[in-house]
Write a protein that holds these residues in place. Structure first.
Motif, mmCIF file in Angstrom:
data_model
loop_
_atom_site.group_PDB
_atom_site.id
_atom_site.type_symbol
_atom_site.label_atom_id
_atom_site.label_comp_id
_atom_site.label_asym_id
_atom_site.label_seq_id
_atom_site.Cartn_x
_atom_site.Cartn_y
_atom_site.Cartn_z
ATOM 1 N N VAL A 125 0.838 -1.200 0.000
ATOM 2 C CA VAL A 125 0.000 0.000 0.000
ATOM 3 C C VAL A 125 0.874 1.251 0.000
ATOM 4 O O VAL A 125 0.565 2.247 -0.661
ATOM 5 C CB VAL A 125 -0.962 -0.011 1.200
ATOM 6 N N HIS A 126 1.971 1.184 0.756
ATOM 7 C CA HIS A 126 2.922 2.308 0.798
ATOM 8 C C HIS A 126 3.423 2.648 -0.601
ATOM 9 O O HIS A 126 3.373 3.816 -1.031
ATOM 10 C CB HIS A 126 4.088 1.924 1.705
ATOM 11 N N TRP A 127 3.880 1.648 -1.340
ATOM 12 C CA TRP A 127 4.401 1.901 -2.683
ATOM 13 C C TRP A 127 3.293 2.233 -3.671
ATOM 14 O O TRP A 127 3.499 3.004 -4.622
ATOM 15 C CB TRP A 127 5.231 0.704 -3.158
ATOM 16 N N LEU A 128 2.104 1.680 -3.445
ATOM 17 C CA LEU A 128 0.961 2.057 -4.273
ATOM 18 C C LEU A 128 0.665 3.551 -4.118
ATOM 19 O O LEU A 128 0.355 4.243 -5.090
ATOM 20 C CB LEU A 128 -0.268 1.232 -3.883
ATOM 21 N N GLY A 129 0.785 4.047 -2.890
ATOM 22 C CA GLY A 129 0.575 5.473 -2.649
ATOM 23 C C GLY A 129 1.546 6.333 -3.440
ATOM 24 O O GLY A 129 1.145 7.314 -4.084
ATOM 25 N N TRP A 130 2.830 5.986 -3.419
ATOM 26 C CA TRP A 130 3.812 6.756 -4.187
ATOM 27 C C TRP A 130 3.512 6.670 -5.682
ATOM 28 O O TRP A 130 3.653 7.664 -6.413
ATOM 29 C CB TRP A 130 5.225 6.241 -3.927
ATOM 30 N N LEU A 131 3.103 5.489 -6.144
ATOM 31 C CA LEU A 131 2.783 5.328 -7.560
ATOM 32 C C LEU A 131 1.588 6.198 -7.964
ATOM 33 O O LEU A 131 1.600 6.848 -9.017
ATOM 34 C CB LEU A 131 2.481 3.855 -7.849
ATOM 35 N N ILE A 132 0.549 6.225 -7.123
ATOM 36 C CA ILE A 132 -0.620 7.059 -7.394
ATOM 37 C C ILE A 132 -0.220 8.527 -7.440
ATOM 38 O O ILE A 132 -0.643 9.283 -8.329
ATOM 39 C CB ILE A 132 -1.710 6.822 -6.333
#
Length: 251
Positions: A125-132
């Motif tokens: 979720v952490h990396w998904l946030g940066w990707l978003i």
């Protein structure tokens, strides 16, 4: 010609500094690779750390919000070329971020810690946030957001086209996907320390306040178009989740 070249070089240097600060932010928040991060470094006593860290985040918040307001842009236009305004905003934001990373005081007391599948889920979720967050900048105009487009237009000697209102991809789901990405990146961590919690809470409070100011400016710029958009699209929580909550609520 010389002044236009200087404006372009200024924009490119500002963008390069933003890139450095953004890449460092990935390591800083996630405790990856960088020598000093949100939890790694020489810890200070809790009282000193809280005061210093809040001052650093407040400095960023004040600069970020004040310079983004139309009134400040009109005032700064008296002595700063319009093509340089966004680059100056990006430059100062990046410098303050680097100052924050340098002077941050870790508070390593653990609030929660997860292992196994739960830890991997939070990391995802952490990396998904940066990707978003990163993808959201490209869905509107990445180089306009960071001042390069304005400098290129000045270099060509043409005028900036009038800003239009668009809602591509993520912007059809939430009004501020960039901020949603940041919130996911800040909060999703397998190890939540007191210092990380302070960082997440302070930035969440700032984001929620700053969005109120930004939405006021957007309504002033786009009028009924943006007001209709506000009615149709939620600010940060995707409507799919809101519908599920409503369906599960007692009647």
């Amino acid at each position: 010609m010389v002044s236009r070249l200087l404006i372009l070089l200024y924009a490119l240097v500002s963008y390069a500094l933003f890139t450095i600060s953004f890449l460092y932010a990935l390591g800083f928040v996630g405790n990856y690779v960088v020598p000093k991060s949100i939890d790694l470094g020489n810890p200070a006593n809790a009282g000193e750390a809280i005061v210093v860290n809040l001052l650093l985040m407040s400095l960023f918040a004040v600069q970020h919000s004040v310079m983004a307001r139309p009134a400040f842009k009109r005032w700064s236009a008296k002595f700063l070329a319009p093509a340089c305004q966004r680059s100056t905003y990006v430059l100062l934001s990046s410098l303050i971020l680097l100052l924050l990373f340098w002077q941050w005081r870790p508070i390593p007391s653990v609030i929660w810690q997860t292992d196994g599948l739960a830890a991997w889920l939070l990391i995802s979720v952490h990396w998904l946030g940066w990707l978003i967050a990163f993808a959201s900048t490209h869905m509107i105009d990445h180089f306009d957001l960071f001042g390069v487009r304005q400098a290129l237009v000045a270099w060509r000697g043409t005028e900036m086209p009038r800003q239009s209102f668009r809602t591509p991809l993520f912007y059809k789901i939430v009004r501020h996907p960039l901020m949603l990405g940041f919130l996911l990146a800040f909060w999703a961590t397998p190890v939540m320390t007191l210092g990380h919690l302070l960082f997440a809470l302070a930035n969440t409070a700032y984001i929620l306040l700053a969005l109120q100011l930004e939405e006021r400016d957007l309504i002033a710029a786009f009028g009924a178009t943006y007001q209709d958009y506000r009615r149709r699209v939620p600010m940060l929580v995707p409507r799919l989740f809101m519908r599920r909550q409503a369906e599960g609520a007692p009647r």
